[in-house]
Design a protein around this motif. Structure first.
Motif, short mmCIF file in Angstrom:
data_model
loop_
_atom_site.label_atom_id
_atom_site.label_comp_id
_atom_site.label_asym_id
_atom_site.label_seq_id
_atom_site.Cartn_x
_atom_site.Cartn_y
_atom_site.Cartn_z
N TRP A 172 -17.83 22.72 2.26
CA TRP A 172 -18.90 21.76 2.03
C TRP A 172 -19.30 21.80 0.56
N ALA A 173 -20.13 20.87 0.16
CA ALA A 173 -20.54 20.80 -1.25
C ALA A 173 -21.23 22.08 -1.70
N GLU A 174 -22.02 22.69 -0.84
CA GLU A 174 -22.82 23.85 -1.24
C GLU A 174 -22.42 25.16 -0.56
N SER A 175 -21.42 25.13 0.31
CA SER A 175 -21.04 26.36 1.00
C SER A 175 -19.61 26.25 1.56
N TRP A 176 -19.12 27.37 2.07
CA TRP A 176 -17.82 27.39 2.73
C TRP A 176 -17.88 28.33 3.92
N GLY A 182 -19.85 29.89 -10.87
CA GLY A 182 -20.69 30.56 -9.91
C GLY A 182 -21.53 31.63 -10.58
N GLU A 184 -22.92 30.47 0.93
CA GLU A 184 -23.36 29.38 0.03
C GLU A 184 -22.63 29.52 -1.30
N GLY A 185 -22.37 28.37 -1.93
CA GLY A 185 -21.63 28.36 -3.20
C GLY A 185 -22.46 28.76 -4.37
#
Length: 156
Positions: free
Chosen positions: A61-65, A6, A155-156
């Protein structure tokens, strides 16, 4: 296989949720000692302690939590010889905390260059004079405990 690291990190629970709750209370209760701690740590007659006992992931999710954050809020008032007016104040201040959080079900906070918001903030319970181990020996202590939770998506 390469690890993806990250590029930024935010202390969401402390900086956005716990400190966000504290900011709300500081603006409303200027005469109270308001602090974040796991146990009562002051002898002030009027104080509010905030603690976050847990957080859980709701969505990944792939791009967020999205996480749900649980916050315990303790309104402490010390009065060695309470009368009915004292209890009226205790219940009134607990309702004031409730209404303040209800009015801020969604709250955005900016730390540095990052803005995050809690959503669906709500109070589940208010309990009166249910003491923890560290509280039961304090002479004249009364407590209102509010259980608050909210969601934060990042977002990740």
């Amino acid at each position: 296989m390469a690890l993806v690291k990250g590029s930024t990190y935010e202390g969401v629970f402390y900086d956005y949720v716990l400190d966000g709750v504290r900011d709300l209370f500081i603006s409303e209760f200027s005469n109270a000692k308001i602090y974040i701690a796991p146990k009562i740590s002051h002898a002030d007659n009027f104080q509010i302690r905030i603690w976050g006992p847990s957080a859980s992931t709701n969505e990944w999710w792939a791009e967020s939590w999205q996480k749900e954050y649980d916050v315990d809020i303790f309104l402490y008032m010390i009065e060695k010889n309470p009368r009915e007016g004292f209890y009226k104040q205790l219940y009134g201040d607990a309702e004031r905390l409730y209404q303040l959080l209800h009015n801020n079900k969604t709250l955005s906070k900016t730390v540095g260059s990052t803005t995050l918001a809690w959503i669906n903030g709500k109070i589940d319970d208010i309990d009166f004079n249910e003491f923890g181990e560290d509280e039961e020996d304090i002479d004249g202590l009364n407590v209102a405990k509010l259980s608050f939770n909210c969601l934060v998506e990042r977002e990740g």
